[in-house]
Motif scaffolding. Structure first.
Motif, short mmCIF file in Angstrom:
data_model
loop_
_atom_site.label_atom_id
_atom_site.label_comp_id
_atom_site.label_asym_id
_atom_site.label_seq_id
_atom_site.Cartn_x
_atom_site.Cartn_y
_atom_site.Cartn_z
N HIS A 422 0.83 -1.20 0.00
CA HIS A 422 0.00 0.00 0.00
C HIS A 422 0.87 1.25 0.00
CE1 HIS A 422 -3.47 -2.46 1.06
NE2 HIS A 422 -2.82 -2.95 2.09
N ALA A 423 0.21 2.39 0.20
CA ALA A 423 0.93 3.66 0.30
C ALA A 423 1.80 3.70 1.54
CB ALA A 423 -0.07 4.82 0.32
N MET A 424 1.31 3.16 2.65
CA MET A 424 2.02 3.30 3.92
C MET A 424 2.72 2.03 4.39
SD MET A 424 1.41 6.44 4.28
CE MET A 424 2.10 6.79 5.90
N ALA A 425 2.49 0.91 3.73
CA ALA A 425 3.13 -0.34 4.15
C ALA A 425 3.35 -1.22 2.92
CB ALA A 425 2.27 -1.08 5.17
N ALA A 426 4.46 -1.94 2.93
CA ALA A 426 4.78 -2.80 1.78
C ALA A 426 5.75 -3.89 2.22
CB ALA A 426 5.38 -1.99 0.64
N GLY A 427 5.85 -4.93 1.40
CA GLY A 427 6.80 -6.00 1.63
C GLY A 427 7.59 -6.26 0.36
N LEU A 428 8.78 -6.81 0.50
CA LEU A 428 9.63 -7.06 -0.67
C LEU A 428 10.68 -8.10 -0.33
CD1 LEU A 428 12.26 -4.22 -1.13
CD2 LEU A 428 10.88 -4.46 0.92
N SER A 429 11.32 -8.61 -1.37
CA SER A 429 12.45 -9.53 -1.19
C SER A 429 13.56 -9.15 -2.14
CB SER A 429 12.01 -10.98 -1.42
OG SER A 429 11.51 -11.16 -2.73
N LEU A 430 14.81 -9.37 -1.68
CA LEU A 430 16.02 -9.06 -2.44
C LEU A 430 16.99 -10.23 -2.33
CD1 LEU A 430 16.88 -5.63 -0.71
CD2 LEU A 430 15.51 -5.87 -2.78
N ARG A 431 17.98 -10.25 -3.22
CA ARG A 431 19.13 -11.12 -2.99
C ARG A 431 19.97 -10.52 -1.87
NH1 ARG A 431 18.16 -11.71 -8.48
NH2 ARG A 431 19.00 -9.61 -8.80
N THR A 432 20.52 -11.37 -1.04
CA THR A 432 21.26 -10.89 0.14
C THR A 432 22.37 -9.93 -0.25
OG1 THR A 432 20.82 -13.03 1.19
CG2 THR A 432 22.51 -11.64 2.20
N GLU A 433 23.08 -10.23 -1.30
CA GLU A 433 24.22 -9.39 -1.69
C GLU A 433 23.80 -8.03 -2.26
OE1 GLU A 433 23.61 -12.31 -5.22
OE2 GLU A 433 23.51 -12.34 -3.02
N ASP A 434 22.49 -7.86 -2.53
CA ASP A 434 22.02 -6.61 -3.12
C ASP A 434 21.50 -5.61 -2.09
OD1 ASP A 434 22.62 -7.36 -5.71
OD2 ASP A 434 20.62 -8.17 -6.13
N PHE A 435 21.65 -5.92 -0.79
CA PHE A 435 21.07 -5.02 0.22
C PHE A 435 21.65 -3.61 0.13
CE2 PHE A 435 21.48 -3.07 4.46
CZ PHE A 435 20.13 -2.83 4.71
N ALA A 436 22.96 -3.49 0.07
CA ALA A 436 23.59 -2.16 0.04
C ALA A 436 23.18 -1.39 -1.21
CB ALA A 436 25.11 -2.29 0.12
N ARG A 437 23.11 -2.09 -2.34
CA ARG A 437 22.71 -1.42 -3.59
C ARG A 437 21.26 -0.95 -3.50
NH1 ARG A 437 21.54 -2.99 -9.28
NH2 ARG A 437 21.34 -5.17 -8.65
N PHE A 438 20.39 -1.79 -2.92
CA PHE A 438 19.00 -1.37 -2.75
C PHE A 438 18.91 -0.18 -1.80
CE2 PHE A 438 15.23 -1.33 -0.11
CZ PHE A 438 14.25 -1.18 -1.07
N GLN A 439 19.67 -0.22 -0.73
CA GLN A 439 19.66 0.86 0.25
C GLN A 439 19.94 2.20 -0.42
OE1 GLN A 439 22.64 0.27 3.29
NE2 GLN A 439 21.36 1.18 4.87
N GLN A 440 20.93 2.22 -1.29
CA GLN A 440 21.28 3.46 -2.01
C GLN A 440 20.18 3.85 -3.00
OE1 GLN A 440 25.06 2.53 -3.80
NE2 GLN A 440 26.18 2.62 -1.86
N ALA A 441 19.64 2.87 -3.72
CA ALA A 441 18.60 3.16 -4.70
C ALA A 441 17.33 3.68 -4.03
CB ALA A 441 18.29 1.90 -5.52
N PHE A 442 16.96 3.10 -2.89
CA PHE A 442 15.75 3.54 -2.18
C PHE A 442 15.94 4.94 -1.62
CE2 PHE A 442 12.99 3.48 1.69
CZ PHE A 442 11.78 3.43 1.03
N GLU A 443 17.12 5.22 -1.08
CA GLU A 443 17.40 6.55 -0.57
C GLU A 443 17.29 7.60 -1.68
OE1 GLU A 443 18.90 9.70 2.00
OE2 GLU A 443 17.99 7.75 2.40
N ALA A 444 17.81 7.27 -2.86
CA ALA A 444 17.75 8.22 -3.98
C ALA A 444 16.31 8.49 -4.39
CB ALA A 444 18.54 7.66 -5.17
N VAL A 445 15.48 7.45 -4.43
CA VAL A 445 14.07 7.62 -4.81
C VAL A 445 13.33 8.43 -3.75
CG1 VAL A 445 11.89 6.36 -5.05
CG2 VAL A 445 13.90 5.65 -6.36
N CYS A 446 13.62 8.18 -2.48
CA CYS A 446 12.96 8.95 -1.41
C CYS A 446 13.31 10.43 -1.52
CB CYS A 446 13.38 8.41 -0.04
SG CYS A 446 12.62 6.82 0.38
#
Length: 561
Positions: A422-446
């Motif tokens: 939803h707008a206020m809550a969500a779930g997702l899955s990643l490959r373990t090695e991609d956590f840092a890359r996702f962290q940066q990508a999510f920060e940029a989108v925010c």
């Protein structure tokens, strides 16, 4: 940073509500929450939006009525949270009243994950169903529906989550699906199932199924609808408030199901004084604990129990699970705070946390707590096995979380393996090695999607509580109103002198406060044991606390400065 801001109160609407007979305090509260007419506070069931306006409901009714006539085997595939559990119980009980042959399966979140997956279809097929009926899931189950059809199993989806780019090839009832003009997009999964039952009963009525006998009373299910709706934190618009109000009435009159009454018993709460607080903060967490730590089949079994005697042991087991969940959550929160102590959160627009040993079933609660503490969109991950991590996120006003994840997914193809919400809550899955890359990508989108003003926490209040409103009658009247997401419970702010304070339960602060006009009241600040200065400005809610037969007013301090 946090800023206390009184809600805007439209003067003309406030005056109109006063003329309609509401007290000055009630008129102020309702006007500030967008109530423009006293009729919006009338909760007669006749004011429910008709089921005929819900896209797919009429076709679903025909399909279910056919299944009942043909004595087909219907299998409910439920979600593993409180909304999914109540929706499942509503479906089992309601379709059972209508004469269906019905059973259910609920995925274990640790083995199968969420929704109607091909693996769940394989599990469901062992029961040889003619029709799979999803509750609180299915709108994203393209592969699962395909797998079911390959086995010759028909699928009917009832859901309320936001759809993805493609829809399953199945009959769908979901107020948020494309082309649905249902005025309330805020039905919970249990509410959607209740509407499908109303449509099915109407279809069977036209077929003469109830000739010479009373029609099933679906109102008996409204306690379950109320519990699931409040526990799922959907917006309590006028339609949802009607559903919740009538569910609360059943509880207060002693007509709730044995399972719901057993949950009250396990929580030490009185169903005759049931409130939305009970549903959201006492019953809901106990029901959710089964899905978070073990298997929601236990929670559903409690809701379906046919007697108080059979329900009480199940409710007691759920209570024990909830205590274990709280212990796990406390440990994870302490570890999260340790991680964040080395980070300047003020310079970040988001928070992403991961530890391999965190509990997958509790990450959503921890995300919510961290979000509340730091006022940043927060995602918390735990190990999901097979080289994956699974996360749950909570957002703040100003960021649509599912849309943000969608943008990350489109810009970084393959980075997110699965997501939804939803707008206020969500779930997702990643490959373990991609956590840092996702962290940066999510920060940029925010940073791109959120205005900088969204990072300041605005604490909306209803101003000061008048001296004459510090009384049992006023507070009891407020407690009986339907409050929740989108229709927030009253909270006020004022200055107090702190007369006494002590830590209780290791994490909470018990205080005795003096108001500006000399009244002395008890107060509690949950989750914040730090000592307060002699004088404070506090944001608070007021309630009646009952202990050992004595009833007193108590302030719950939400913010102090």
């Amino acid at each position: 940073m946090s800023r206390i801001q009184p809600r805007t109160v439209p003067a003309q609407i406030e005056a109109k509500l006063r003329q309609a007979g509401y007290s000055a305090l009630e008129a102020r509260l309702y006007a500030s929450r967008g109530i423009g007419d006293e009729h919006e506070l009338e909760y007669d069931l006749a004011r429910l939006i008709p089921w005929s306006q819900l896209k797919g409901a009429a076709q679903a009714a025909v399909r279910l009525a056919d299944a009942i006539e043909r004595k087909e085997r219907i299998l409910i595939v439920a979600d593993y949270d409180a909304d999914g559990a109540t929706a499942c119980a509503i479906g089992i009980k309601g379709l059972g009243m209508l004469g269906a042959t019905i059973s259910f399966v609920v995925p274990n979140r640790f083995e199968y994950g969420y929704g109607l997956t091909p693996e769940i279809v394989e599990l469901a097929a062992q029961q040889s169903p003619d029709l799979i009926l999803t509750v609180d899931n299915g709108i994203a189950s393209v592969a699962g529906v395909t797998a079911a059809k390959a086995r010759g199993i028909d699928v009917l989806i009832t859901d309320h989550h936001l759809p993805g780019e493609s829809l399953p090839d199945a009959l769908i009832v979901n107020p948020n699906q494309p082309g649905c003009e249902f005025p309330s997009k805020n039905l919970a999964g249990c509410g959607v199932m209740f509407y499908v039952l109303m449509a099915t009963r109407a279809e069977m009525r036209t077929r003469g199924a109830f000739a010479g006998q009373p029609e099933p009373n679906l109102g008996q299910l409204l306690d379950l609808v109320a519990l699931g709706t409040v526990a799922d934190v959907v917006r309590l618009d006028a339609n949802n408030r009607i559903l919740v109000e009538h569910g609360l009435k059943r509880m207060r009159s002693g007509k709730a199901s044995d399972g719901v009454l057993a949950l009250f018993n396990a929580a030490g709460r009185n169903p005759h004084r049931a409130s939305c607080f009970d549903l959201g903060f006492t019953l809901g967490p106990r029901l959710n604990a089964a899905g978070r730590l073990d298997d929601m089949s236990l929670g559903i079994a409690c809701l379906l129990a046919g007697s108080e005697q059979s329900a009480l042991p199940l409710a007691s087991e759920l209570d024990q699970m909830n205590r274990a969940r709280r212990d796990i959550e406390a440990g994870m929160r302490d570890e999260a705070e340790t991680i964040l102590a080395s980070v300047n959160v003020a310079d970040s627009w988001s928070i992403c946390l991961y530890r391999a040993d965190w509990h997958q079933g509790v990450v959503g609660i921890v995300a919510s707590r961290v979000k509340e503490q730091f006022h940043r969109p927060t995602l918390v991950f735990a190990d999901g096995g097979e080289g994956e991590i699974k996360g749950s996120g909570r957002s703040i006003p100003g960021l649509h979380l599912r849309d943000a994840l969608d943008l990350v997914s489109k810009r970084h193809e393959g980075l997110i393996l699965k997501f939804g919400g939803h707008a206020m809550a969500a779930g997702l899955s990643l490959r373990t090695e991609d956590f840092a890359r996702f962290q940066q990508a999510f920060e940029a989108v925010c940073r791109e999607l959120m205005p900088v003003t969204a990072l300041e926490r605005i604490i909306e209040t209803d101003g000061a509580l008048p001296e004459e409103s510090y009384n049992m009658d006023v507070v009891a009247r407020l407690d009986h109103q339907v409050w929740g997401q989108g229709f927030p419970a009253p909270r006020f702010h004022d200055e107090f002198r702190v007369l006494e304070q002590r830590v209780v339960g290791e994490r909470h602060l018990k205080v005795k406060l003096a108001t500006r006009f000399g009244m002395v009241l008890d107060g509690i600040r949950f989750g914040s044991p730090q000592a307060l200065p002699d004088k404070i400005t506090a944001v608070f809610s007021i309630s009646i606390n009952e202990f050992r037969g004595e009833r007193i007013l108590q302030l719950q301090l939400e913010h102090c400065e």
